[in-house]
Every structure is written in C-alpha cells, then in structure tokens.
Design a protein around this motif. Structure first.
Motif, PDB file in Angstrom:
ATOM      1  N   PRO A 157       0.822  -1.223   0.000  1.00 21.67           N
ATOM      2  CA  PRO A 157       0.000   0.000   0.000  1.00 21.67           C
ATOM      3  C   PRO A 157       0.852   1.269   0.000  1.00 21.67           C
ATOM      4  O   PRO A 157       0.591   2.203  -0.765  1.00 21.67           O
ATOM      5  CB  PRO A 157      -0.799  -0.121   1.302  1.00 21.67           C
ATOM      6  N   ILE A 158       1.915   1.257   0.838  1.00 24.61           N
ATOM      7  CA  ILE A 158       2.794   2.433   0.864  1.00 24.61           C
ATOM      8  C   ILE A 158       3.484   2.578  -0.485  1.00 24.61           C
ATOM      9  O   ILE A 158       3.543   3.666  -1.067  1.00 24.61           O
ATOM     10  CB  ILE A 158       3.865   2.264   1.967  1.00 24.61           C
ATOM     11  N   GLY A 159       3.980   1.460  -0.988  1.00 25.77           N
ATOM     12  CA  GLY A 159       4.726   1.478  -2.255  1.00 25.77           C
ATOM     13  C   GLY A 159       3.873   1.976  -3.398  1.00 25.77           C
ATOM     14  O   GLY A 159       4.350   2.719  -4.256  1.00 25.77           O
ATOM     15  N   ILE A 160       2.604   1.576  -3.402  1.00 24.83           N
ATOM     16  CA  ILE A 160       1.743   1.998  -4.508  1.00 24.83           C
ATOM     17  C   ILE A 160       1.548   3.508  -4.459  1.00 24.83           C
ATOM     18  O   ILE A 160       1.624   4.195  -5.484  1.00 24.83           O
ATOM     19  CB  ILE A 160       0.402   1.243  -4.448  1.00 24.83           C
ATOM     20  N   VAL A 161       1.352   4.023  -3.234  1.00 28.40           N
ATOM     21  CA  VAL A 161       1.199   5.479  -3.107  1.00 28.40           C
ATOM     22  C   VAL A 161       2.480   6.187  -3.586  1.00 28.40           C
ATOM     23  O   VAL A 161       2.432   7.128  -4.376  1.00 28.40           O
ATOM     24  CB  VAL A 161       0.896   5.862  -1.641  1.00 28.40           C
ATOM     25  N   VAL A 162       3.631   5.654  -3.115  1.00 31.87           N
ATOM     26  CA  VAL A 162       4.892   6.288  -3.506  1.00 31.87           C
ATOM     27  C   VAL A 162       5.087   6.189  -5.024  1.00 31.87           C
ATOM     28  O   VAL A 162       5.480   7.149  -5.684  1.00 31.87           O
ATOM     29  CB  VAL A 162       6.081   5.634  -2.760  1.00 31.87           C
ATOM     30  N   GLY A 163       4.793   5.010  -5.587  1.00 33.02           N
ATOM     31  CA  GLY A 163       4.970   4.815  -7.033  1.00 33.02           C
ATOM     32  C   GLY A 163       4.124   5.793  -7.823  1.00 33.02           C
ATOM     33  O   GLY A 163       4.607   6.435  -8.766  1.00 33.02           O
ATOM     34  N   ILE A 164       2.864   5.925  -7.440  1.00 26.89           N
ATOM     35  CA  ILE A 164       1.989   6.846  -8.168  1.00 26.89           C
ATOM     36  C   ILE A 164       2.473   8.279  -7.972  1.00 26.89           C
ATOM     37  O   ILE A 164       2.477   9.081  -8.914  1.00 26.89           O
ATOM     38  CB  ILE A 164       0.530   6.658  -7.705  1.00 26.89           C
TER      39      ILE A 164
ATOM     40  N   GLY B 131       6.342  13.558 -12.000  1.00 23.61           N
ATOM     41  CA  GLY B 131       7.312  13.576 -13.093  1.00 23.61           C
ATOM     42  C   GLY B 131       7.156  14.743 -14.040  1.00 23.61           C
ATOM     43  O   GLY B 131       8.140  15.202 -14.641  1.00 23.61           O
ATOM     44  N   ALA B 132       5.928  15.244 -14.190  1.00 20.62           N
ATOM     45  CA  ALA B 132       5.728  16.342 -15.140  1.00 20.62           C
ATOM     46  C   ALA B 132       6.489  17.586 -14.709  1.00 20.62           C
ATOM     47  O   ALA B 132       6.987  18.333 -15.541  1.00 20.62           O
ATOM     48  CB  ALA B 132       4.235  16.639 -15.261  1.00 20.62           C
ATOM     49  N   ASP B 133       6.597  17.812 -13.403  1.00 17.62           N
ATOM     50  CA  ASP B 133       7.208  19.057 -12.944  1.00 17.62           C
ATOM     51  C   ASP B 133       8.464  18.867 -12.117  1.00 17.62           C
ATOM     52  O   ASP B 133       9.247  19.792 -11.959  1.00 17.62           O
ATOM     53  CB  ASP B 133       6.188  19.860 -12.136  1.00 17.62           C
ATOM     54  N   ALA B 134       8.641  17.684 -11.540  1.00 16.08           N
ATOM     55  CA  ALA B 134       9.806  17.434 -10.704  1.00 16.08           C
ATOM     56  C   ALA B 134      10.401  16.106 -11.139  1.00 16.08           C
ATOM     57  O   ALA B 134       9.811  15.407 -11.952  1.00 16.08           O
ATOM     58  CB  ALA B 134       9.370  17.383  -9.233  1.00 16.08           C
ATOM     59  N   PRO B 135      11.570  15.763 -10.595  1.00 22.57           N
ATOM     60  CA  PRO B 135      12.141  14.469 -10.983  1.00 22.57           C
ATOM     61  C   PRO B 135      11.174  13.328 -10.696  1.00 22.57           C
ATOM     62  O   PRO B 135      10.528  13.285  -9.658  1.00 22.57           O
ATOM     63  CB  PRO B 135      13.383  14.363 -10.107  1.00 22.57           C
ATOM     64  N   GLY B 136      11.079  12.415 -11.635  1.00 22.85           N
ATOM     65  CA  GLY B 136      10.158  11.286 -11.522  1.00 22.85           C
ATOM     66  C   GLY B 136       9.611  10.974 -12.891  1.00 22.85           C
ATOM     67  O   GLY B 136      10.097  11.495 -13.887  1.00 22.85           O
ATOM     68  N   GLY B 137       8.585  10.122 -12.928  1.00 20.45           N
ATOM     69  CA  GLY B 137       7.986   9.813 -14.218  1.00 20.45           C
ATOM     70  C   GLY B 137       7.563   8.364 -14.299  1.00 20.45           C
ATOM     71  O   GLY B 137       7.640   7.635 -13.315  1.00 20.45           O
ATOM     72  N   LYS B 138       7.117   8.010 -15.502  1.00 26.10           N
ATOM     73  CA  LYS B 138       6.470   6.704 -15.670  1.00 26.10           C
ATOM     74  C   LYS B 138       7.388   5.528 -15.439  1.00 26.10           C
ATOM     75  O   LYS B 138       6.999   4.534 -14.840  1.00 26.10           O
ATOM     76  CB  LYS B 138       5.870   6.616 -17.061  1.00 26.10           C
ATOM     77  N   PHE B 139       8.645   5.632 -15.900  1.00 29.57           N
ATOM     78  CA  PHE B 139       9.514   4.471 -15.765  1.00 29.57           C
ATOM     79  C   PHE B 139       9.872   4.228 -14.306  1.00 29.57           C
ATOM     80  O   PHE B 139       9.869   3.090 -13.838  1.00 29.57           O
ATOM     81  CB  PHE B 139      10.769   4.650 -16.614  1.00 29.57           C
TER      82      PHE B 139
ATOM     83  N   ALA C 207       0.119   8.233 -17.497  1.00 30.80           N
ATOM     84  CA  ALA C 207      -0.681   7.351 -16.644  1.00 30.80           C
ATOM     85  C   ALA C 207      -0.760   5.964 -17.263  1.00 30.80           C
ATOM     86  O   ALA C 207      -0.506   4.943 -16.602  1.00 30.80           O
ATOM     87  CB  ALA C 207      -2.069   7.945 -16.450  1.00 30.80           C
ATOM     88  N   ALA C 208      -1.100   5.921 -18.561  1.00 29.42           N
ATOM     89  CA  ALA C 208      -1.213   4.614 -19.215  1.00 29.42           C
ATOM     90  C   ALA C 208       0.136   3.906 -19.234  1.00 29.42           C
ATOM     91  O   ALA C 208       0.230   2.691 -19.030  1.00 29.42           O
ATOM     92  CB  ALA C 208      -1.746   4.794 -20.633  1.00 29.42           C
ATOM     93  N   MET C 209       1.201   4.679 -19.481  1.00 31.69           N
ATOM     94  CA  MET C 209       2.528   4.080 -19.557  1.00 31.69           C
ATOM     95  C   MET C 209       2.972   3.528 -18.202  1.00 31.69           C
ATOM     96  O   MET C 209       3.641   2.500 -18.136  1.00 31.69           O
ATOM     97  CB  MET C 209       3.554   5.097 -20.053  1.00 31.69           C
ATOM     98  N   THR C 210       2.621   4.223 -17.117  1.00 33.19           N
ATOM     99  CA  THR C 210       3.012   3.737 -15.789  1.00 33.19           C
ATOM    100  C   THR C 210       2.456   2.337 -15.570  1.00 33.19           C
ATOM    101  O   THR C 210       3.168   1.426 -15.137  1.00 33.19           O
ATOM    102  CB  THR C 210       2.480   4.687 -14.707  1.00 33.19           C
ATOM    103  N   LEU C 211       1.194   2.171 -15.910  1.00 36.85           N
ATOM    104  CA  LEU C 211       0.553   0.858 -15.775  1.00 36.85           C
ATOM    105  C   LEU C 211       1.283  -0.187 -16.616  1.00 36.85           C
ATOM    106  O   LEU C 211       1.625  -1.274 -16.142  1.00 36.85           O
ATOM    107  CB  LEU C 211      -0.911   0.977 -16.227  1.00 36.85           C
ATOM    108  N   SER C 212       1.544   0.159 -17.865  1.00 36.15           N
ATOM    109  CA  SER C 212       2.151  -0.823 -18.763  1.00 36.15           C
ATOM    110  C   SER C 212       3.582  -1.146 -18.362  1.00 36.15           C
ATOM    111  O   SER C 212       4.015  -2.298 -18.452  1.00 36.15           O
ATOM    112  CB  SER C 212       2.116  -0.321 -20.202  1.00 36.15           C
TER     113      SER C 212
END
Lengths: 97, 491, 87, 311, 97
Positions: free
Chosen positions: D197-204, D210-218, D289-294
């Motif tokens: 549960p924590i990981g999913i929150v952190v992952g999302i 990612g759009a504005d700060a470091p991060g993103g789909k990969f 969003a779609a890419m994160t899932l895939s």
C-alpha cells in the motif's frame, strides 16, 4: 530559537553519524553473524532516525517532513523484517555447535 | 533542411506495423495472423508511394516528429537509399509472410499456440524496426531501432525452442549487445563534441579531432560486429543457419543491412572526408578477406543451411568494397560505385531470402540438409532447386541478374579509379560462389532414376514464394541502370 | 551549515563503505546481505543529508525509493539464499 | 569537501565493479552488483541528475538485481564446463590490453571534448512553457524526443513477448514464473502486506510528479512492479496466465495510448506526437498514466519469466 | 571529470568481464556493469555545460530501460539453455552434432 534548532540538529546528526560508525565497527569486529546482525540493525535504524530528527526542522513544509519520517519508517520496517529473515537463514544454514 | 510534405508517410511506416504488433499481441490467436496479413497491402503501398514520390520530386522526404526540428527534435529522413531499402523490406516481408502461412497458421476456433503468435507479432515487429532503422535521422533514435531489431530477430530465430538455437542466439545476442554498447559510446562522445546527434547537423559540424576519431572507431567496430564482417563473423553462421527458414531469410537478407546502411550514413555523411579516406581501404580489405574466406569456407560445408550462411559472410564483404571506390573518386566513378554497393545490398537481400526459403523447403522435404545426400531434391522440390539456382546466379554475378549489375558497377568503378586489385577480388569471389552453388545444384540434380519419397509433402505455395524472390533478384539486372538513380537521391 | 552536512554525509558514506569490506570477506551469505543493507541505509542517510545541503529537488524521493526497494531487495536476497540452501 | 566525496564515490564505484567481476560465486556477485547500482544512484545525485538517480535506483539496482538474483537461484553450472570455457592466460592478457585501449581512448576523448560544452539545455527549457510541464527531462522524453520514448515503450512489449515465446510449447497459456508458497505468517508476510500500500502510493506519487519534478512513468512503474513482485513472492498474489487478455491489454495499453495521442496530433495539431497549445499537459499526463501501468506490468512479467505452470 | 574517467574505467572493466568471463550469468552481469559506465559518460557530458543538459539525461533513462529489457531477455535465454542442456556457457561443443 534558530540557534537552539541548529544546536539540536547538530547534536542529533552528530549522534546519528556516531551510530552509523558504531554499526560499521560492529559489523567488522564482532565474532559471529548473529551478534553482528544484532548490533548492525540497531545502529543503523537508530542512526537514521537521529539524522531524520535532526533534519526535520529544516524540511520546509509538512509534506516534506512527512516524507522524511516515511523514509525512516520504511527503513525501520525493512530492517525489522529483513533482520528477522536473515537471522532465520543463519539459524537454518549454520546450526549452533 | 526543412520538413517536406509527405512526411506523414514516414511516420505511418513506423506506426502502422507497431500498432499491428500491439493489437495482434493483445487480441492473440488467429487475429495476430490476420493482423499481419491485413497490413501487408497498406505497407507495400506506402513503400511504393514513397519510392514513386521520391523519383518524382528527386529530393528526400523529411519529417520532424512532433514538429520539433533537430537538434532538439528528431527527424525521419527518406533519401533514395532509404526508400529503396524500405521497398525491398516491404517486398521481402510480404513474401516471407506468404511463405510462413503454411507453417504458422492457426485454424479457426483452434486454441492459441506459441509459435504462430510469436511469429506474426515479431514479423510486424521486425518490419517496424527495419523501417525505423532505415528512416532514422538521429543516431540515438537509431540505437533504439537497432535494439528493437536485435530483440525481434532473436525471438524469431529461437522460435523452434531448440537448445542449439538458444546457444547460437545467445552468442549472437552477446555480439549484438557489445556492438550496441560500442555504438552508444560513440554517440555519447559525438553529443559531447557537437551537442547534437542529428546526422545532417553532425555532417555540417564534424571535425577530425580526438573525440570524433574515438567515436568513429567505436561505432564502426560495434556496427561491424552487428553485421558480422570478417573477422567478427563468428556468430553469424550458426545463428542464421539454425533459425527457422522464414527467420533465416529475414536475418540474412535484411537485418544485417540495417547496420550497413547506418555505417554508410556514419562514414559518408557524418565523418569528415579525411577520416573516411584513411579508413575506407581498411574496411575494403576486411571486405575482401570476408569474400575470400567466407566463400572458401562455404565451399567446404557439409550442410546446406550452413553453406548459405557462410555465403552471407562472403556477400557482406562485397558491400565494403564500395568504400574506397566512392571515397576520393571522381563524381561519376563514385556514383557508379555507390549504385553498385546499394544494388548489391538489395539484390543480395532478395537472393539470400530466396536461397534460405528454398533451402528450408528442401531440408523439410528430405528430412535433412546434408549436401552429399541431396540426390532427388530436384525431383521432389523442382521449383525450390530452381529458385536456389537463380538466386545463385545473382550471387555469382552472372548476367542478367541484380548481382551482376551490382558487381559490374563495382568492377568498373574499381578499374576506373585505378584500384584494379578490388576487381580481382570481385572476380575471384564470383568464381568461388559459382563453385559452391554448383556443388549444391549438381548434388540436387543427381538421382533421377532412383525412387525417392519426400519425408514431408512439399508445399507448392512456399516453393513459388522462394522462386518469386529469386526471380526478382534476377529481374533487378534487367532494369535499365537509370532506374537506380533512385539510390543517388539525397546522397 | 551545508559543508557540515556534507561532512556528515561523507562520514556515513565512509562508514558504509567500510562495512562493504565485510561483504568482500563474507564468510556467509548473511554477512554479505548485512553489508548490502548497511550500504543501503547509509546511502539513504547520505542522500537525506545531501538533499538538505544542496536543496536539489527530488533527492528525498531517491532516498524514499531506496528505502522501499531496499526492503524489497533484502527480502529477495533472503528468499534466494534460502532457495540455494534447499537444493 | 564535495571533491573528496566525489573521489571517494568514484573509487568506491570502480572498486565494487572490479569486485563484482572477480568474486567467486554468483550470489555474492549479484550482491556486489546491487551495491554498484546503489553507488551509481549516489553518483547521479552528485551529477545533479535526480531523474536518472531515481531510474538507476529503481530499475538499475532494484529490478535488475532481483532479475539476476532469481536467475542465480535457478542456474547452477557445472564446474568442468566453466573451466573449459575459461579463456587461456594469453587470451586474457590480449583482452585486457584491448579493453584497456578502449578505456584509455574513451578517457582521452572525454578529456578532449570542446570547451565551452555544446548544450541543448537552454533550447530545451525555452519551449517548456508551450508544453506546460516544469521538468525539462519530461519535455525531452514526451515531446522533443517523443519518438524515442514511444519506441522504447514498444521495446518493453517486444521483450515480454520474446520472453514468453521462449517457453516450451506445452506451457503456452500457463502462468509465468515459479510458484511461491503462501506466507500466512512471519516477517515476509508482514512486509508483503504492509509495504505494497505504501509502495503503490509512492509509485503513483513518483509517476505523477514527473511532469514538474524528478520522476515519471519508468521510475513510478518500476516501484509499482516491485510491490507486485513482493506480493507475488509472498504467495499473496497469483499472476494471471499468459493467455489472459486483460494482462495483455495492460502490457500494450501504454504504447497504444501513446500512439493514439500521437495520431490525434494529425487531426488537432501539426502532426504526429505534436500537442495542441493548451492541451499539452493533460495529454502528456494521459500518456504517462497509461505508460506507468504498462511499464509496471511489463517489468513484473519480465522478472517472472516465461510461462511454466499450468493455469 | 572525475566521473568521466570513472566511466571510462568502468567501461574497460565491464568489457573485459564480458569478454573473459566464462559463465553466461557473469557475462550478463558484466554487461550491466559496462552499461553503468556508458551511462555515466552521458551524465558527465550532460554536466559539462553551465546548466545541466536534460537531453543526455533523458537518453540515459531510455538506455536504462532498454538495457533492462536486454538483461531480462538474455537471462531467459540462459535459463532455457540451462533447463534443456544443463549448460551455463556457450563454449563450442566438442563433438559437432
């Protein structure tokens, strides 16, 4: 106030660093795996906790502070579970004489 | 360089097969096969329209993806060479799809099976990857395209799931990965030196300084490893000979050409002329060694498929003879050599695809591919033996054939530029090729009287596909040379 | 202040590296896993200090990811070591 | 101080790399590799590339480490064969000289790069307002070099299908990967229940910012995948069989949405992968969003491997 | 520039491992070490200007994903080879089939 916070942070971080160094010394010097494990996890979860405590006043915003605490909680959780599993592994693979 | 009208065609040539692959994979089963077969006509049409448009406008087609111009954005460029390779790719993919219908079909209502799903998906995947590799105008984008190509080729080659395949393909993968890494090292140095990876922008800026020289040598070695130029050919014979026939035809006919076109772009566009002049003879020397060594080893092979694979090692060598003939020659000689090189790449693609398909049919019918025991093959699979022979003519360089035109142009360019020694290599290579092709044909023609029964029935449609490809490789030689002005557009 | 934080980060990092010596020596898989764990938590501490020292955005996120995946990797290590032991 | 830290880091990275190469035993080597990835993540932070540090930590050290680890457990090679394949000392010396030359050449080339360094930094930042995103790396990945990212997303699908297609024929349609016993109690069970549960929150969170700060789909996708793998190895989650259509759509959804938005550009903007002014950010977020899932689905499947047990 | 030289050294090390290691698994490991070095060079190139250049950093992210996919694919090949023949190397077979 600011001076007090700085002193507090300095003390906490220094203590944290000391714990890390102690943990390493334990890992290097203690004779058997179980005692090394025991010393190590206490040292690094406490050390990280102190560092997080020291950095909290400077986090800038409650969200950032929450993140710091979350990091610490995760390390605690990981340490607790992984240590137990490693201990179990040691017990299984190296039966006590 | 500006974006040109018609650029959307280049984008579609990438997107259409990719979408087909994604949908085919998700829908699965019979629909994957349908998807691949449905996309053949539009794919062929796009390639044909592109070639026609290029011939009409006499200028390359350029697209800036997303509207972002290089150096920040990515360009797709179809010059004459790319367009010719795209059409070749579309034709060979279509032929292989028709050939493979007999092997990888799913009956209506039958449960999905592994090999058919993987085959049809990866056929589309390779198509997309080849198109990306021929169209890419950016060195890093081309890296991604080459990786796509490696993955697709690998999956197709392992389709039978045999241990020998896994071993051969692992060796291929290791060579390919080292090749990719060396190539990538080159791109990082070029970016560091010029702040762009766009081929045309690099061409304007390139200097002969230390980073550029190191980058060029790393990238060249990497690409040579990927296309198995002697002495980096060790992986090729087992990897190409061990794959299923449809995959071998793709690997030997097309996949190695992607690295070749990229190597041409690197040396004739990006690198300064002075460097090219220094390197061209070395490349040609390796090419000459490949021709002689590959042909001699092919001559001594006991297995038909390995013979065809070693023939690829030799024929790749011819592609490198054009380097010293184009570099530093008079414009007319250079054009001739360039056309000869491009034509060699194209006619070899058709001929080698035909040969591997024909060899596959023969091996299936006889249950083995030992050359010494090919007696009766000509009676069981006459069209396949004919296809093998016709393709062999093209590889030897016997007129009229595409291979003849290619080798003749290279020969002429060699004599005109005073580098007669390359001409000797071309002639010797042709004789040796004749030797190994004749060996196969004479074995296949024997045993007319003894009764012989095929182990498996020969599929007439498959034979016709192989023959069709062989006929194209011959017909290329009947086209007027002017038709090959295409490959000079945008050079 | 920043220099002091960097110094702290450096010290912790050095300590974790020294712990890595244990991984070099072994003897058992358990010791190696411990060393990796120490390097992970040391790395996290160093990252948090670096984040405070440089103010670079997102560094805390890197620490967060390390904390999450560190737990995950330790579990995988133990599972794998168990698998090796059983065979 | 920073210089000392950098030199220390550099030496540590090289040392750990050398040790990973030379150590006997595959298991310690993988531990060495994970340590290497961790140190590289620190190096990336020192280089100011936080996006890359995140990717290295999640994908380079984490996911690759687990992948290698599972392989180690299942591979135990014969000793004689290894000896037969070991190159002779002269060959090794030749290889060492060759690799040394490559390394030296690279170092010389790196030290001779022109000054001032050519850079696209200004150019990349200048167009960001048009895209509505604050992170220039997201700008590069999603707009300027969107085609690279699209092809790379497709490479992941290639890899999943290629891995599946290595399975024996009779296993087609089966469930990927080995079977793990259900852990109903004990530390693993606890972790596998608390962490995801924590990981999913952190992952999302990582994917979203990612759009504005470091991060993103990969990066976000990899964290989600790690949580999935954790639940899987604890026996709490059964992977769907490879025949599952839902699973396949999850793998291809990201690239398909990417292509769909790209093609939409022909209609509502200036062509493939071009975003109409004002709508760039929502479209980019949709793709992400779609890419994160895939990405998450693809990584779980790549770690699990080919189908091997009946559904 | 420290990291530039580090990257070059890692490339040399990884390449050496890739060529000389007999076991396939170790070759793949070496490939990943090598990849780390290559990407590091990208990072150094990105860092050379006054402002960090996002383009090489984005390229590294793409490269990391591709390298991961390559690793997964290679490992599956190794595993399948091992399952079928018990071989963990790609040494030439002593007796041709």
């Amino acid at each position: 106030m600011n001076l007090f916070l700085t002193l507090f942070s300095g003390a906490a971080i220094t203590a944290g660093v000391a714990f890390f160094i102690a943990g390493t010394v334990a890992l290097l010097r203690f004779p058997d795996p179980l005692s090394r494990l025991h010393a190590l996890t206490k040292a690094d979860s406490l050390g990280l906790g102190l560092i997080v405590l020291g950095l909290l006043p400077w986090a800038g915003g409650w969200l950032a502070a929450l993140k710091l605490i979350l990091v610490w909680l995760l390390v605690l959780l990981a340490g607790a579970t992984a240590t137990q599993m490693i201990a179990e592994h040691i017990r299984r693979s190296e039966p006590p004489p | 360089m500006e974006a040109t009208p018609g650029g959307f065609l280049l984008v579609l040539m990438l997107v259409v097969p990719v979408t087909g692959l994604l949908l085919g994979f998700a829908l699965g089963g019979r629909l994957a096969e349908r998807m691949a077969l449905w996309l053949l006509p539009p794919g062929l049409a796009m390639a044909a329209v592109l070639v026609a448009g290029l011939l009409h406008a006499k200028a390359p087609v350029v697209a800036f993806v997303g509207g972002w111009a290089p150096p920040l954005g990515l360009a797709l460029r179809a010059d004459g060479l790319a367009a010719a390779m795209l059409l070749t790719t579309a034709l060979i993919i279509a032929a292989i799809a028709l050939f493979a219908r007999a092997d990888y079909t799913t009956a209506p209502g039958a449960p999905e099976a592994r090999a058919p799903l993987a085959f049809w998906c990866f056929l589309l995947a390779l198509w997309a990857a080849l198109n990306a590799a021929f169209l890419g105008g950016d060195l890093f984008n081309l890296f991604v395209a080459l990786e796509m190509l490696t993955f697709g080729a690998l999956a197709l080659a392992c389709l039978d799931g045999k241990a020998t395949q896994f071993k051969a393909e692992l060796r291929y993968l290791l060579f390919a990965l080292i090749g990719s890494v060396l190539y990538l090292l080159g791109t990082v140095l070029l970016y560091g030196a010029y702040g762009t990876l766009d081929i045309l922008l690099l061409a304007e800026a390139a200097r002969a300084d230390a980073p550029t020289i190191v980058a060029a040598s790393l990238m060249t070695v990497g690409l040579l490893g990927k296309m198995a130029l002697f002495p980096l050919h060790l992986w090729l014979p087992a990897a190409h000979a061990g794959a299923p026939p449809a995959a071998s035809a793709l690997l030997s006919g097309l996949v190695v050409k992607a690295s070749y076109v990229l190597l041409l772009r690197l040396w004739f566009w990006v690198m300064p002329a002075a460097l090219l002049l220094a390197v061209a003879p070395i490349l040609a020397l390796l090419g000459a060694a490949a021709i002689l060594f590959g042909s001699l080893v092919a001559l001594r092979q006991a297995r038909l498929k390995l013979l065809v694979a070693y023939s690829t090692v030799a024929q790749i060598g011819y592609l490198f003879l054009m380097f010293p003939l184009v570099a530093g020659s008079a414009a007319e000689v250079a054009e001739r050599a360039w056309t000869g090189g491009a034509l060699q790449a194209i006619s070899h693609a058709f001929a080698k695809a035909a040969m591997f398909l024909a060899a596959g049919v023969i091996a299936r019918a006889l249950g083995h591919d030992r050359i010494a025991e090919l007696q009766g093959a000509a009676r069981i699979a006459p069209l396949s033996v004919l296809a093998f022979g016709l393709a062999g003519l093209s590889l030897m360089g016997i007129p009229p054939s595409g291979g003849f035109s290619a080798k003749w142009l290279l020969l002429q360019a060699a004599l005109d530029s005073g580098q007669w020694w390359w001409a000797l290599v071309i002639v010797a290579g042709g004789l040796l090729t004749g030797g190994y092709v004749f060996r196969v044909l004479s074995a296949a023609m024997q045993g007319r009287s003894a009764p012989i029964f095929p182990l498996a029935p020969v599929d007439a449609a498959q034979e016709r596909v192989a023959l069709g490809l062989a006929v194209i490789s011959v017909l290329l030689g009947l086209l007027p040379l002017g038709a090959f002005g295409l490959v000079l557009i945008g050079r | 202040m920043a220099e002091a934080l960097l110094l702290a980060a450096g010290l912790i990092f050095l300590a974790a590296l020294a712990g890595l010596y244990r991984a070099l020596r072994g003897p058992g898989a358990a010791d190696r896993m411990m060393a990796a764990q120490l390097l992970c938590s040391g790395g996290i501490a160093a990252l948090l200090l670096l984040a405070a020292a440089t103010g670079l955005a997102g560094v805390v996120d890197v620490a967060l990811v390390l904390a999450l995946l560190g737990a995950f990797a330790s579990v995988a290590f133990v599972l794998a070591a168990r698998g090796l032991g059983q065979r | 101080m920073s210089l000392v830290l950098d030199v220390m880091l550099a030496l540590a990275v090289i040392g750990v790399a050398g040790w990973t190469l030379l150590v006997r035993g595959n298991f310690p080597a993988v531990i060495g590799f994970v340590a290497y990835g961790l140190l590289l993540a620190l190096v990336w932070v020192r280089l100011g590339a936080v996006d890359v540090a995140l990717t290295e930590a999640a994908l380079g050290a984490g996911a690759t480490g687990v992948l290698l680890l599972f392989a180690v457990v299942r591979l135990r090679g014969g000793k004689a064969e290894i000896d037969a394949a070991t190159p002779s000392p002269p060959q090794r010396v030749a290889a060492a000289i060759l690799c040394g030359v490559v390394g030296l050449g690279l170092a010389v080339a790196m030290l001779n790069l022109p000054d001032p360094a050519p850079s696209l930094a200004a150019e990349a930042t200048r167009h960001l307002p048009l895209l509505g995103v604050g992170n220039p790396i997201t700008g590069v990945l999603m707009a300027y070099r969107g085609l690279d990212t699209l092809l790379e997303a497709v490479v992941l699908v290639f890899a999943v299908l290629a891995i599946w297609s290595m399975a024996p024929d009779r296993r087609w349609g089966a469930i990927p990967g080995p079977l793990f016993p259900v852990q109903s109690s004990g530390p693993l069970s606890l972790l596998a229940r608390v962490l995801p549960p924590i990981g999913i929150v952190v992952g999302i969170h990582i994917a979203w910012v990612g759009a504005d700060a470091p991060g993103g789909k990969f990066q976000g996708g990899t964290i989600l995948a790690a949580m999935g793998i954790l639940a899987w190895v604890a026996g709490l989650w059964r992977l769907p069989p490879v025949a599952s259509r839902g699973l396949r759509w999850a793998v291809v959804a990201g690239p398909l949405v990417f292509i769909g938005v790209g093609l939409l550009g022909f209609v509502i903007a200036d062509g493939f992968l071009s975003y109409p002014p004002g709508f760039a950010k929502p479209l980019i977020l949709l793709i992400e969003a779609a890419m994160t899932l895939s990405v998450a689905a693809a990584i779980v499947l790549m770690v699990a491997g080919p189908p091997e047990r009946p559904a | 520039m420290i990291f530039g030289v580090t990257g070059a050294a890692l490339v040399a090390l990884g390449l050496y491992g890739l060529v000389t290691q007999p076991a396939l698994l170790r070759k793949i490991l070496a490939f990943n070490l090598l990849g780390g070095g290559v990407f590091l060079l990208f990072g150094v190139v990105a860092r050379r200007g006054a402002v960090a250049d996002p383009v090489p950093q984005a390229l590294v992210i793409t490269g990391l994903v591709v390298a991961f996919a390559a690793t997964a694919l290679a490992l599956v090949l190794v595993l399948r080879l091992f399952q079928i023949t018990g071989a963990a190397t790609i040494a030439e077979d002593k007796t041709p089939p």
